[in-house]
Scaffold this motif. Structure first.
Motif, PDB file in Angstrom:
ATOM      1  N   THR A   1      35.868  30.275  -2.603  1.00 25.24           N
ATOM      2  CA  THR A   1      35.808  29.833  -4.012  1.00 25.24           C
ATOM      3  C   THR A   1      37.191  29.967  -4.643  1.00 25.24           C
ATOM      4  O   THR A   1      37.684  29.055  -5.308  1.00 25.24           O
ATOM      5  CB  THR A   1      34.822  30.716  -4.814  1.00 25.24           C
ATOM      6  N   THR A   2      37.819  31.126  -4.408  1.00 24.85           N
ATOM      7  CA  THR A   2      39.131  31.395  -5.013  1.00 24.85           C
ATOM      8  C   THR A   2      40.195  30.468  -4.435  1.00 24.85           C
ATOM      9  O   THR A   2      41.013  29.897  -5.174  1.00 24.85           O
ATOM     10  CB  THR A   2      39.509  32.877  -4.788  1.00 24.85           C
ATOM     11  N   ILE A   3      40.185  30.305  -3.114  1.00 29.46           N
ATOM     12  CA  ILE A   3      41.196  29.436  -2.492  1.00 29.46           C
ATOM     13  C   ILE A   3      41.026  27.992  -2.993  1.00 29.46           C
ATOM     14  O   ILE A   3      42.009  27.317  -3.330  1.00 29.46           O
ATOM     15  CB  ILE A   3      41.120  29.513  -0.952  1.00 29.46           C
ATOM     16  N   ALA A   4      39.773  27.523  -3.087  1.00 31.59           N
ATOM     17  CA  ALA A   4      39.531  26.150  -3.563  1.00 31.59           C
ATOM     18  C   ALA A   4      40.020  26.001  -5.005  1.00 31.59           C
ATOM     19  O   ALA A   4      40.623  24.970  -5.360  1.00 31.59           O
ATOM     20  CB  ALA A   4      38.045  25.811  -3.453  1.00 31.59           C
ATOM     21  N   ALA A   5      39.796  27.032  -5.832  1.00 29.61           N
ATOM     22  CA  ALA A   5      40.256  26.970  -7.228  1.00 29.61           C
ATOM     23  C   ALA A   5      41.786  26.898  -7.267  1.00 29.61           C
ATOM     24  O   ALA A   5      42.372  26.162  -8.074  1.00 29.61           O
ATOM     25  CB  ALA A   5      39.757  28.191  -7.995  1.00 29.61           C
ATOM     26  N   GLY A   6      42.437  27.650  -6.379  1.00 33.88           N
ATOM     27  CA  GLY A   6      43.901  27.621  -6.305  1.00 33.88           C
ATOM     28  C   GLY A   6      44.401  26.246  -5.891  1.00 33.88           C
ATOM     29  O   GLY A   6      45.376  25.727  -6.450  1.00 33.88           O
ATOM     30  N   ILE A   7      43.733  25.649  -4.909  1.00 32.87           N
ATOM     31  CA  ILE A   7      44.176  24.323  -4.429  1.00 32.87           C
ATOM     32  C   ILE A   7      44.013  23.280  -5.544  1.00 32.87           C
ATOM     33  O   ILE A   7      44.884  22.436  -5.755  1.00 32.87           O
ATOM     34  CB  ILE A   7      43.395  23.909  -3.146  1.00 32.87           C
ATOM     35  N   LYS A   8      42.904  23.383  -6.289  1.00 35.92           N
ATOM     36  CA  LYS A   8      42.702  22.443  -7.420  1.00 35.92           C
ATOM     37  C   LYS A   8      43.860  22.554  -8.394  1.00 35.92           C
ATOM     38  O   LYS A   8      44.350  21.567  -8.924  1.00 35.92           O
ATOM     39  CB  LYS A   8      41.396  22.767  -8.144  1.00 35.92           C
ATOM     40  N   LYS A   9      44.294  23.785  -8.644  1.00 39.87           N
ATOM     41  CA  LYS A   9      45.372  24.024  -9.593  1.00 39.87           C
ATOM     42  C   LYS A   9      46.709  23.476  -9.058  1.00 39.87           C
ATOM     43  O   LYS A   9      47.550  23.013  -9.834  1.00 39.87           O
ATOM     44  CB  LYS A   9      45.458  25.539  -9.854  1.00 39.87           C
ATOM     45  N   VAL A  10      46.902  23.530  -7.738  1.00 39.25           N
ATOM     46  CA  VAL A  10      48.144  22.981  -7.154  1.00 39.25           C
ATOM     47  C   VAL A  10      48.228  21.481  -7.462  1.00 39.25           C
ATOM     48  O   VAL A  10      49.301  20.955  -7.733  1.00 39.25           O
ATOM     49  CB  VAL A  10      48.198  23.234  -5.620  1.00 39.25           C
ATOM     50  N   GLY A  11      47.079  20.805  -7.466  1.00 42.29           N
ATOM     51  CA  GLY A  11      47.064  19.374  -7.799  1.00 42.29           C
ATOM     52  C   GLY A  11      46.715  18.519  -6.599  1.00 42.29           C
ATOM     53  O   GLY A  11      46.090  19.004  -5.650  1.00 42.29           O
ATOM     54  N   LYS A  12      47.140  17.255  -6.614  1.00 45.92           N
ATOM     55  CA  LYS A  12      46.737  16.308  -5.561  1.00 45.92           C
ATOM     56  C   LYS A  12      47.363  16.704  -4.220  1.00 45.92           C
ATOM     57  O   LYS A  12      48.574  16.858  -4.115  1.00 45.92           O
ATOM     58  CB  LYS A  12      47.181  14.899  -5.947  1.00 45.92           C
ATOM     59  N   VAL A  13      46.502  16.883  -3.250  1.00 50.76           N
ATOM     60  CA  VAL A  13      46.966  17.256  -1.915  1.00 50.76           C
ATOM     61  C   VAL A  13      46.345  16.277  -0.928  1.00 50.76           C
ATOM     62  O   VAL A  13      45.152  15.979  -1.017  1.00 50.76           O
ATOM     63  CB  VAL A  13      46.529  18.702  -1.576  1.00 50.76           C
ATOM     64  N   ASP A  14      47.128  15.753   0.005  1.00 47.62           N
ATOM     65  CA  ASP A  14      46.597  14.760   0.942  1.00 47.62           C
ATOM     66  C   ASP A  14      45.935  15.387   2.163  1.00 47.62           C
ATOM     67  O   ASP A  14      44.904  14.911   2.623  1.00 47.62           O
ATOM     68  CB  ASP A  14      47.737  13.828   1.381  1.00 47.62           C
ATOM     69  N   ILE A  15      46.586  16.418   2.696  1.00 51.01           N
ATOM     70  CA  ILE A  15      45.986  17.090   3.866  1.00 51.01           C
ATOM     71  C   ILE A  15      46.024  18.600   3.604  1.00 51.01           C
ATOM     72  O   ILE A  15      47.040  19.128   3.140  1.00 51.01           O
ATOM     73  CB  ILE A  15      46.768  16.815   5.174  1.00 51.01           C
ATOM     74  N   ILE A  16      44.904  19.254   3.891  1.00 48.55           N
ATOM     75  CA  ILE A  16      44.878  20.721   3.825  1.00 48.55           C
ATOM     76  C   ILE A  16      44.683  21.218   5.254  1.00 48.55           C
ATOM     77  O   ILE A  16      43.788  20.733   5.967  1.00 48.55           O
ATOM     78  CB  ILE A  16      43.724  21.237   2.937  1.00 48.55           C
ATOM     79  N   PHE A  17      45.525  22.122   5.664  1.00 54.69           N
ATOM     80  CA  PHE A  17      45.359  22.748   6.974  1.00 54.69           C
ATOM     81  C   PHE A  17      44.953  24.203   6.770  1.00 54.69           C
ATOM     82  O   PHE A  17      45.391  24.854   5.817  1.00 54.69           O
ATOM     83  CB  PHE A  17      46.671  22.770   7.753  1.00 54.69           C
ATOM     84  N   ALA A  18      44.141  24.705   7.677  1.00 55.84           N
ATOM     85  CA  ALA A  18      43.852  26.144   7.735  1.00 55.84           C
ATOM     86  C   ALA A  18      43.833  26.500   9.209  1.00 55.84           C
ATOM     87  O   ALA A  18      43.801  25.608  10.074  1.00 55.84           O
ATOM     88  CB  ALA A  18      42.508  26.452   7.092  1.00 55.84           C
ATOM     89  N   GLY A  19      43.844  27.789   9.510  1.00 52.84           N
ATOM     90  CA  GLY A  19      43.657  28.188  10.897  1.00 52.84           C
ATOM     91  C   GLY A  19      42.168  28.110  11.222  1.00 52.84           C
ATOM     92  O   GLY A  19      41.331  28.111  10.322  1.00 52.84           O
ATOM     93  N   ARG A  20      41.835  28.046  12.509  1.00 51.49           N
ATOM     94  CA  ARG A  20      40.412  28.063  12.870  1.00 51.49           C
ATOM     95  C   ARG A  20      39.795  29.379  12.426  1.00 51.49           C
ATOM     96  O   ARG A  20      38.715  29.437  11.883  1.00 51.49           O
ATOM     97  CB  ARG A  20      40.266  27.933  14.384  1.00 51.49           C
ATOM     98  N   GLN A  21      40.536  30.457  12.607  1.00 52.16           N
ATOM     99  CA  GLN A  21      39.953  31.797  12.474  1.00 52.16           C
ATOM    100  C   GLN A  21      41.055  32.810  12.174  1.00 52.16           C
ATOM    101  O   GLN A  21      42.169  32.664  12.661  1.00 52.16           O
ATOM    102  CB  GLN A  21      39.350  32.134  13.833  1.00 52.16           C
ATOM    103  N   ALA A  22      40.700  33.832  11.392  1.00 52.11           N
ATOM    104  CA  ALA A  22      41.654  34.918  11.156  1.00 52.11           C
ATOM    105  C   ALA A  22      41.346  36.038  12.144  1.00 52.11           C
ATOM    106  O   ALA A  22      40.169  36.326  12.391  1.00 52.11           O
ATOM    107  CB  ALA A  22      41.522  35.427   9.725  1.00 52.11           C
ATOM    108  N   ILE A  23      42.391  36.681  12.690  1.00 52.84           N
ATOM    109  CA  ILE A  23      42.136  37.671  13.758  1.00 52.84           C
ATOM    110  C   ILE A  23      41.564  38.981  13.236  1.00 52.84           C
ATOM    111  O   ILE A  23      41.162  39.830  14.007  1.00 52.84           O
ATOM    112  CB  ILE A  23      43.395  37.943  14.632  1.00 52.84           C
TER     113      ILE A  23
END
Ligand SMILES: Cc1cc2nc3c(=O)[nH]c(=O)nc-3n(C[C@H](O)[C@H](O)[C@H](O)COP(=O)(O)OP(=O)(O)OC[C@H]3O[C@@H](n4cnc5c(N)ncnc54)[C@H](O)[C@@H]3O)c2cc1C
Length: 261
Positions: free
Chosen positions: A100-122
């Motif tokens: 929820t928090t990360i999505a809210a942050g991305i919305k605030k960053v503005g228009k983004v074409d591609i979002i990458f994340a890792g598959r998994q955190a260790i």
């Protein structure tokens, strides 16, 4: 074009040892590192930037103030912008509240074409945050990405499966989660390290990303870790005796006792 990479600072779990007497984790002196899959995600973003002039790469993390170190590391590799979501209200988050928090942050960053994340955190090891962020932003998601080809507004990816891979075409904007087979992350350059410290890092709290404290952190976590413990060490091994046939028969019966066969 703008690409955003979600990165997490994690303890280097290769360095975490178990105290053989107390049976507890030895965390002293364990360094914090950029989560390995996130380095692959960043490398994919930087490779697209290299081939598409005018592309900017932003890195975003949710964590305590010291998580700026991983943002600087990403900038030294070539990221242009860094965002830190940091607030006591974000603490104690499960994957639901984290996304929820990360999505809210991305919305605030503005228009983004591609979002990458890792598959998994260790450390958390859930592999849930990427798909949950995509869901909150209403974006298509492809997980376990082992190859990416970017062509204008279309992306063709290979999605790793246990016994092969799927080829998937996805439109932007979208979210992709990276596995280690995707690429070999580049090293930080000396110039990049110097340059990274000249760039600003944007720090946002819950108000900045329009989140009520009841909607983030522990308050918004449907799950709670109520006990954690170190698994008991494996018992002593046993060397089977007898002829080859006898040993094979004993082995099979042991497997049957444990319902493995
Ligand atoms: C103080 C504390 C309390 C916690 N309490 C609970 C609890 O009660 N219940 C519970 O289930 N979990 C709890 N957790 C664990 C927490 O849910 C996870 O650390 C977090 O949600 C991320 O999940 P994960 O590590 O499994 O990431 P994964 O889903 O495995 O990560 C996948 C990818 O998502 C991105 N990502 C993940 N986390 C971040 C981040 N913080 N910033 C940017 N990108 C990120 C990265 O790209 C990463 O490669 C707690 C953690 C802390 C520090």
């Amino acid at each position: 074009m703008k690409i955003l990479v979600c990165v997490k600072q994690v303890p280097d779990t290769n360095e975490v040892k178990i105290d053989p007497v107390k049976g507890t984790l030895i965390r002293d002196g364990v360094p914090s590192i950029l989560n390995p899959d996130d380095a692959n995600a960043l490398e994919a973003a930087l490779a697209i930037k290299d081939e598409n002039p005018g592309t900017t790469v932003a890195v975003l993390t949710m964590g305590p103030p010291q998580a700026t170190v991983v943002l600087r590391e990403c900038m030294a590799m070539g990221a242009d912008e860094g965002y830190l979501l940091s607030d006591r209200a974000f603490g104690g988050a499960d994957t639901c509240a984290t996304s929820t928090t990360i999505a809210a942050g991305i919305k605030k960053v503005g228009k983004v074409d591609i979002i990458f994340a890792g598959r998994q955190a260790i450390d958390g090891d859930t592999a849930q945050v990427g798909p949950q962020v995509a869901q909150r932003l209403g974006l298509p998601v492809v997980t376990y990405v082992q190859d990416v080809k970017f062509d204008k507004d279309k992306i063709v990816v290979q999605r790793q499966m246990e016994d092969g891979y799927e080829v998937i075409e996805v439109e932007t904007p979208c979210l992709l989660t990276a596995v280690k087979e995707l690429n070999e992350p580049r090293y930080m350059s000396i110039y990049g390290i110097v340059d990274a410290y000249k760039k600003d890092i944007t720090v946002w709290n819950h108000e900045d990303v329009d989140l009520d404290p009841k909607d983030c952190g522990l308050n918004a976590s449907p799950t709670q870790v109520f006990r954690s413990f170190t698994p008991p060490p494996k018992g002593k091994g046993e060397i089977l005796k007898g002829s080859v046939n006898e040993m094979a028969a004993t082995l099979i019966s042991r497997f049957e006792e444990k319902h493995l066969l």
